[in-house]
Each structure stands twice: as C-alpha cells, then as structure tokens.
Design a protein around this motif. Structure first.
Motif, short mmCIF file in Angstrom:
data_model
loop_
_atom_site.label_atom_id
_atom_site.label_comp_id
_atom_site.label_asym_id
_atom_site.label_seq_id
_atom_site.Cartn_x
_atom_site.Cartn_y
_atom_site.Cartn_z
N THR A 75 45.98 41.31 39.62
CA THR A 75 45.09 40.77 40.05
C THR A 75 44.30 40.96 40.84
OG1 THR A 75 45.94 38.23 40.86
CG2 THR A 75 45.82 39.01 38.72
N ARG A 91 33.50 32.88 38.68
CA ARG A 91 34.47 32.70 39.03
C ARG A 91 34.41 33.68 39.79
NH1 ARG A 91 39.08 31.09 35.35
NH2 ARG A 91 40.30 31.38 36.83
N PRO A 108 41.30 34.48 39.02
CA PRO A 108 41.60 34.69 37.29
C PRO A 108 42.16 36.05 37.09
CG PRO A 108 39.56 34.58 37.57
CD PRO A 108 39.95 34.61 39.51
N GLY A 163 47.85 34.47 42.21
CA GLY A 163 47.28 34.81 41.28
C GLY A 163 48.54 35.17 40.10
N ARG A 179 41.93 30.73 43.75
CA ARG A 179 43.19 30.67 42.30
C ARG A 179 41.95 32.59 41.66
NH1 ARG A 179 47.04 27.95 40.80
NH2 ARG A 179 46.09 26.09 41.81
N GLU A 196 40.52 36.31 31.51
CA GLU A 196 39.58 35.75 31.85
C GLU A 196 38.23 35.91 31.86
OE1 GLU A 196 41.34 31.89 32.93
OE2 GLU A 196 42.76 32.86 31.70
N ARG A 197 38.06 36.87 32.82
CA ARG A 197 37.01 38.29 33.07
C ARG A 197 36.76 39.48 32.46
NH1 ARG A 197 38.94 40.11 38.55
NH2 ARG A 197 36.96 40.97 39.20
#
Length: 484
Positions: free
Chosen positions: A198, A171, A336, A194, A334, A340-341
């Motif tokens: 982020t 992503r 993440p 975001g 957008r 989620e990373r």
C-alpha cells in the motif's frame, strides 16, 4: 601611466613633469594640495607623487586623506622628503605611502620608483580582475549547484516515491495532510499500518521530507530481516568487546545513524518482545546506551514504525506491548488498500504506464476504456506494488500505443477479478488425512491453501489463536506471521 604630481614649488613641479613625460607617462600637475585632493577624488590616478612640506595641507595629511578616499585607496603614493629626513619617510610608509624619494631628486631613482609602481599597479589590476572573475564564477557555480541540488532533490522525491503519491481519494488526502503535519513534530513517533504494497515506506518518507525536502538521514531497518540475537546490537549499536565476534572499535546502531533524521522501523510487529521496553524508553527519555556501553547517548531522530499486521489485536493477544503501541500511535496513519481507492487506481495506472514506457523505450501513451474496466474490477491483493508490477510486465512484453485488455490478460488467467480479495473458502478443495493428501486436478496456490487450513483451525477453536497454533504444531508468533 597617468600620474598626479603635487608640489608648491613651480620649478620642482615642472622638472618632474618633464622627466615623467620623457619616460612615456602622462603627468598632471597641481601646486595647490587642496585642489589636487578634490581632483583626485573624481579622477583615478595609479600613482600620486607629493611633496611633504606644502602650505595649507602637508604631504602626510594629504596622504591620509587620499587613503581615506574610495577613488584613491589603491593609488600608489610616493612622498618627496628633504634630504636626511628619515623619520618623516618612515612615518609616511607606516601611513600607507608606497615609496619615498629624497631631495634633490635623481632622475634614475625617480624612473626606478615609477617603474616599480607601474608593476605594482599591474599586479593590483590583475588581482582585482581575478577576484571579480572569481566572485562571478563562484556566484555562477553556486547558482548552478543550487539548480543541481534542486534537481537532485526532485529526483530523490521521485525515486523515493513521494513524487508519485496519488491523492484523489479523501482518505489519502487526509493521510498526506497528517503526514505533513507530523513532519513538523520530529519528537512525535508515527505508526503507519496497511496491507502489503500500500506504500507505507513512501508515506514514511513523506513524514520525513515533509512538503519540501529534508537533508537529514532516512535510515530504514526491516525488523523481520534481523535475527533476534542480533537485533539489539543492530538497533542500539555496541561497544568494543560487548560480545564475542564484535568489532574492536565497537559500532554505531541505527539509532545513532539516524542522527537528526528519521529511523524507519519496517515490520515493527516483528520486533522481539523483550526489546520493546527498551524502544519505549528511547521514545520517552530520548536517550539510550549501546550494548555493553556505560555512556548515555542522546537520541534526536524521529521514529516511524510500519507494519501490515493488526498490532491492536497483537496487543490483546500479548504479542506486542500495549504501552509501546499507544506511544507509537500518537501519530497514527492507516493506509487503505487499493481496492478501496478506486479514485486513485486509474491515475496510478496511467502514471505507471508513462513511467515504464519511458524506461523501456516503448510507445505506450494511453489506456483503453475496456482495460480500465478490467483494472478496476480486480481486487489487487498486492495493492499498489502489484499494480505497478502488472503494468511493467505488460509494457515489457508488448509494444503498442494503447494498453489493451489482452496485454494484461494474465491477471484473469491466474487471479480472481472479483472486487473483493480471495477468501480462504474460495481456495481449492483439498482433503487431508492422516497419511494421505488428495490434491485437486487443477493448479492451485499453496499460500491460499495455507490460509484455508489456518482459517479452518481458527474456526475449529472459535477463533482462539493459542489453541489453533497448538493444533497446527506451530507457535502463536508463527501463526501471526502466516496471517499477515
């Protein structure tokens, strides 16, 4: 000084050679001007003395050919003319002769003319040497400046965070690719959404700089930090006398200051609703007016907006203009959240550890496997910013070569290590009555309690934000701010 003498009269040629030799010079004689010219093209002589009247090639013609030759271009040429032949002397001077001497030649005049030529040649040599040195120094300085510029650009990329973007996750790789593409279309607005922390501004700078570096301005405006009454003049600028207390000469706004660069509108959801059509007009027409101004101004910068709120939901609730939202999302990114990373978290932690250890003069060089497990198990509601702050705090307090679990135990002491963010239902139980508030025995976070109250109010009215805001005694706009 080496001197070339050209004269078809052997007696005159011999006399000049003797006098110049006695004066300490090194004369070379030619009675044939054509042979002399061929010799001069191969051998440099600071001074050339030539008679005017000679067979095959007269002195003026020889002068012209000498000045057309690269080897002889800077040689001084003294013309020997007949007595009283001033027209010829003037013509020779106009054609590049350094001086002239009348026949019969006086030894003192000859010595003086040769001395002047010697001084002139010395100045020419020094000037040429200075010019060459200057050109070399300029070239060296230019090369040095280019090196410094590249170092500054590299440093700027590090300071702005561009050089620290970790893109192991697919992503993030897609986002970086798209940001680079958007860089090459400055007329396309970009919206970056975001959660807090982020790295929205870092990505905005990547859109601005592209994959190399951009020397145009990057102007940032935090929309939540500007009073609504001052927002329009801050963005558009104002003319003299536009309002009470304005500067006498007026002032440029952020739209003008951005020039051909990028205007970064952080927290764009906080832009007053009545000003949003004006921003849309700027995006459509690429022109604007200062507050109180009559002169139309061109807008050539790129606009990048960013926010941590759900703008799409705000559009549905009438808190953000639909047409402006769709215009901004021509370039849409957008980001993440860090949870989620997972592919990037470990590399980021290592990068931050190296950075903070160097900055604070500590020995940290690696992270223990148990620490990595602990880091990966935490939800990081503050995302990248919270991760960096956590590493910085650990390095500040401790001094070791390996980052161990006990160095970051504070994230267990005060925060959840769940893989998902704390939900309002997990907040401490608090009973609220008309005149009595019962607080729990253990410490709690007021922000979590506030979120819990808001969620309970929303549940009470089946998600209707207008009714929930009225129930809580706040505006719908304030409710959105607390939900961010």
């Amino acid at each position: 000084m080496r001197i070339l003498i050209v004269d078809d009269n052997p007696t005159s040629l011999q006399s000049l050679s003797v006098v110049l030799t006695d004066l300490g010079h090194q004369p070379t004689t030619f009675s044939d001007p054509i042979a002399a010219l061929a010799h001069a093209k191969e051998n440099y002589y600071p001074l050339i003395i030539t008679d005017i009247k000679m067979p095959a090639l007269d002195g003026l013609s020889l002068l012209a050919k000498l000045k057309a030759c690269d080897m002889c271009r800077q040689s001084d040429v003294i013309i020997i003319t007949g007595h009283g032949d001033m027209d010829t002397a003037i013509t020779a001077l106009r054609n590049g002769a350094y001086d002239y001497l009348n026949k019969p030649i006086n030894a003192r005049e000859l010595a003086a003319a040769v001395e002047r030529s010697s001084e002139h040649q010395t100045l020419l040599f020094e000037n040429n040497d200075l010019k060459q040195n200057m050109e070399q120094r300029v070239a060296e300085a230019k090369e040095s400046l280019q090196d410094d510029l590249e170092k500054m650009r590299s440093q700027l990329r590090k300071v702005s965070g561009i050089g620290q973007i970790i893109s192991g996750s697919p992503r993030m790789q897609t986002i970086i690719r798209d940001a680079t593409i958007f860089h090459h279309s400055p007329d396309v607005p970009v919206l970056i959404e975001g959660e807090t922390g982020t790295g929205k501004e870092v990505i905005a700078r990547l859109v601005h700089h592209g994959d190399t570096h951009c020397d145009t301005p990057f102007v940032a405006l935090n929309c939540s930090a500007i009073a609504e009454s001052l927002f329009e003049s801050e963005l558009f600028g104002y003319e003299a006398g536009a309002y009470t207390g304005s500067r006498a000469g007026g002032s440029a706004g952020k739209l003008e200051l951005a020039g051909n660069g990028t205007l970064f509108l952080d927290e764009i959801a906080e832009m007053p609703l009545h000003l949003q059509p004006k921003l849309l007009r700027v995006l459509e027409d690429r022109t604007f007016y200062r507050v109180g101004g009559l002169q139309k101004k061109e807008f050539t910068a790129r606009i990048v907006g960013a926010g941590n709120k759900n703008l799409e939901q705000m559009v549905e609730d009438g808190l953000f203009r639909r047409d402006l939202y769709h215009r901004l999302t021509v370039g849409h990114l957008r980001l993440p959240p860090l949870r989620e990373r997972q592919e990037d978290l470990i590399e980021m932690a290592k990068l931050f550890l190296k950075k903070q250890a160097k900055r604070k003069g500590k020995q940290f060089s690696s992270i223990a496997p148990e620490t990595l497990t602990l880091l990966c198990g935490y939800s990081w509601p503050g995302n990248v910013r919270e991760l960096e702050n956590t590493i910085e705090r650990a390095v500040l307090i401790h001094d070791d070569s390996i980052l161990k679990p006990d160095h970051i135990e504070f994230i267990n002491a005060s925060r959840s290590t769940s893989a998902t963010p704390t939900t309002p239902s997990q907040a401490p139980s608090v009973t609220i009555e008309a005149s009595t508030i019962t607080l729990p025995e253990h410490p709690f976070k007021l922000e979590e309690l506030t979120q819990s109250i808001i969620q309970e109010a929303l549940a009470k009215f089946n998600g209707n934000k207008t009714k929930a805001a009225a129930y809580l005694g706040i505006s719908r706009y304030a409710l959105y701010r607390k939900l961010s």
